[in-house]
Design an enzyme around this catalytic site. Structure first.
Site, PDB file in Angstrom:
ATOM      1  N   LYS A 157      47.593  41.781  41.743  1.00 27.20           N
ATOM      2  CA  LYS A 157      46.574  41.616  40.403  1.00 27.20           C
ATOM      3  C   LYS A 157      47.148  43.309  39.867  1.00 27.20           C
ATOM      4  O   LYS A 157      46.305  43.645  40.938  1.00 27.20           O
ATOM      5  CB  LYS A 157      45.969  40.873  39.880  1.00 27.20           C
ATOM      6  CG  LYS A 157      45.859  40.752  38.814  1.00 27.20           C
ATOM      7  CD  LYS A 157      44.531  39.612  38.853  1.00 27.20           C
ATOM      8  CE  LYS A 157      43.942  39.147  37.400  1.00 27.20           C
ATOM      9  NZ  LYS A 157      43.131  38.005  36.741  1.00 27.20           N
TER      10      LYS A 157
ATOM     11  N   SER B 129      43.423  34.840  33.552  1.00 26.51           N
ATOM     12  CA  SER B 129      43.462  35.874  33.271  1.00 26.51           C
ATOM     13  C   SER B 129      45.238  36.860  34.371  1.00 26.51           C
ATOM     14  O   SER B 129      45.685  36.999  34.170  1.00 26.51           O
ATOM     15  CB  SER B 129      43.273  37.003  33.156  1.00 26.51           C
ATOM     16  OG  SER B 129      42.223  37.197  34.344  1.00 26.51           O
TER      17      SER B 129
ATOM     18  N   SER C  17      40.314  32.533  36.189  1.00 25.42           N
ATOM     19  CA  SER C  17      41.623  33.354  36.245  1.00 25.42           C
ATOM     20  C   SER C  17      42.388  33.233  37.069  1.00 25.42           C
ATOM     21  O   SER C  17      43.409  33.762  37.540  1.00 25.42           O
ATOM     22  CB  SER C  17      40.906  35.031  35.873  1.00 25.42           C
ATOM     23  OG  SER C  17      40.723  35.046  34.880  1.00 25.42           O
TER      24      SER C  17
END
Lengths: 95, 492
Positions: free
Chosen positions: B78, B153, B177
């Protein structure tokens, strides 16, 4: 809790983030709406309840005071938007 | 089977036996990226050269007999975890050109294990969002339905793993997330106990809630990644010095003797009927596997969690994001004077959701409102944590839905922040409590994925993985791959 236009302007100054007029109006409405929904917290009886900042029960985390390697100055300055003679460069703080 | 569809443990077997090389596996994943990325937009930066170089090193290491279960296996990171020499953007204009001078501890650990990094995953800007629509660059699409969001997210990593753009990924989870996008994309996502995995080098959003964890195709992979990334780190002062077990040892196919609670507050009003049906079927399966299920579990303060979370998280965020002033790194506006520079740097560098949270956090911490908002939220946090503690005196784990709905349509909630926040209602209490949560694929509703969330007391990841593994072995939800992509590729 309804925020006034002045409230939002004050916050904008506190967090050093300017806003366009359109943003100001939008945030005033949206944040007011969000805060109204947070009124629900008033229902909760928190008398004698201590606050929690972090989940694990850690206290006074300290390290040994010894010298360890750090990154070279050039690596740190490599991302700086403006630099001069090994320093970050900013415009004058005091006139 | 395509190489890019393999799990970590399947890849490892083939690599170890010399049936496939890391270079071949990496090429297969990179080819997959070039084929599907224009439809998914899951990756901010593809690191092809680096990946092939790491694959070559991994092949040498495997030949010399010095491999680990992760050696030579392509991963996506990420884009809020620092990677030395590789742009780390947080999907923000503010950090669009930021190249970290150091690695996050998790990246360092994966490096030691012989990782192949194929790229940096798209996300909501600074991890603030539940749909990936708040990425400053592009919106990631759900591989199960390109018109729907992948969640957020960590939507980029979730979509990428589901679609074979990586064998696994690392995500971060502040209010759901990792877990909500894992549920939305039908993969396995684990948010470890707060303090279990080092946050050093994770760009800070809300420091008392953030935690890094694995996003994988199955539960065994989740255990394998945890074996590498878990553990104490002196560079993270909130890291907990607690022994790291071999998580794969916890995987067993029955649930005999386990007592599970179903907290009724998580079957919320407004929950999609189909999601509830999937959950009831999944819970019945856990009973078949030997667990005792109590439908009368209760966590009464759950209804206050959303408000407490959206005061605590933005308050911490506004403090953490004060560092973006255009001086040391990142976007910098050239204005009339020093203050103008700083104020416009922040106006033009941050996107709308990040600004909303900075404003909300600034307000909650400002003079006159601190007690009513921030302090009150911290006290409610104590109550929520106490209720979890009490529940885990009775139950080995709690079972809940991951989200009240299946993935929603792109554009549906982006202009209504409160509706967007509500999609985290089942996941954010877990961050408030600092406890671990595992999400596994539990079925489909109208062709879209539903995830089951398994919660446990602090440092009970082994129990969660055991439950997830037994469920996974007894069902085939996790083995299904999104077919829509192939259909659309064939058509084009």
């Amino acid at each position: 809790m309804k925020l006034s236009r002045e409230d939002v302007l004050h916050i904008s100054t506190l967090c050093r983030m300017s806003m366009s007029n359109a943003e100001l109006e939008r945030f005033q409405e949206q944040i007011s709406n969000i805060l109204e929904n947070f009124e629900i917290l008033k229902e909760v009886d928190t008398t004698n309840v201590p606050p929690t900042a972090y989940p694990p029960p850690l206290e006074n985390v300290i390290r040994e005071d010894k010298v360890a390697p750090c990154l070279p100055q050039s690596d740190i300055l490599a991302n700086a938007p403006h630099q001069e003679e090994g320093y970050f460069r900013v415009k004058a703080v005091l006139d | 089977m395509n190489l890019y569809d393999l799990t970590i443990h399947q890849s490892h077997e083939l690599l170890k036996n010399g049936e496939v090389s890391s270079t071949e596996l990496t090429r297969a994943v990179l080819e997959r990226i070039s084929k599907v990325e224009e439809k998914l937009h899951a990756i901010v930066t593809v690191t092809e050269e680096l990946a092939l170089r790491q694959a070559q090193q991994a092949d040498e290491r495997i030949r010399s007999g010095d491999s680990t279960p992760l050696t030579g296996i392509p991963a996506l990171i990420k884009d809020n975890m620092c990677t030395r020499g590789i742009r780390t953007t947080c999907a923000s204009r503010m950090l669009e050109n930021f190249v970290p001078p150091y690695n996050a501890t998790v990246v360092e650990k994966l490096g030691d294990a012989g990782v192949v990094i194929v790229g940096k995953g798209n996300m909501d800007e600074f991890a603030m969002g539940s749909s990936n629509e708040h990425s400053a660059f592009f919106v990631t699409h759900n591989p199960w339905d390109l018109g729907s969001v992948p969640g957020g997210s960590s939507g980029g990593p979730a979509a990428a793993v589901a679609a074979g753009e990586a064998i696994y990924a690392l995500g971060s989870d502040t209010g759901g997330s990792i877990r909500q996008p894992a549920g939305f994309c039908s993969i396995v996502g684990l948010k470890p106990t707060y303090g279990r995995v080092s946050r050093y080098g994770l760009v800070a959003f809300a420091s008392s809630l953030d935690q890094i964890g694995p996003m994988t195709k199955d539960v065994t992979d989740s255990a394998l990644v945890m074996n590498v990334i878990a553990g104490y780190d002196h560079r993270d002062s909130t890291s907990v010095n607690y022994p790291v077990p071999d998580y794969t040892k916890a995987l067993s196919s029955d649930l005999n003797g386990l007592k599970l609670g179903i907290p009724r507050e998580y079957f919320v009003e407004g929950m999609q009927k189909g999601v509830e049906e999937v959950m009831r079927t999944a819970i019945a399966k856990l009973e078949d596997l030997g667990a005792t299920v109590d439908w009368e579990a209760s966590l009464p303060s759950t209804r206050y969690a959303l408000a407490a979370y959206y005061i605590i998280a933005p308050s911490e965020a506004m403090a953490n994001l004060a560092r973006y002033d255009g001086v040391k790194y990142g976007y910098s506006y050239d204005g009339e004077n020093m203050w103008d520079d700083m104020e416009k740097t922040r106006q033009f560098g941050f996107g709308p959701e990040v600004k909303r949270r900075i404003i909300l956090g600034t307000y909650a911490l400002s003079a006159g409102y601190y007690d009513a908002y921030y302090l009150k939220a911290q006290k409610v946090r104590t109550l929520i944590m106490q209720e979890f503690q009490q529940a885990f005196e009775h139950y080995d784990a709690l079972i809940t839905p991951t989200s009240p709905t299946v993935p929603f349509k792109i554009g549906q909630k982006v202009d209504d922040p409160l509706q967007m926040y509500l999609s985290d209602v089942c996941t954010l209490p877990i961050n408030i409590g600092g406890i671990p949560g595992l999400v596994v694929p539990a079925g489909f509703c109208d062709g879209l994925p539903v995830g089951m969330q398994i919660l446990g007391k602090p440092f009970s990841e082994e129990t969660l993985l055991r439950i997830g593994y037994a469920y996974e072995q007894a069902t085939d939800w996790g083995q299904q791959r999104p077919p829509i992509l192939e259909r659309q590729n064939d058509a084009s």
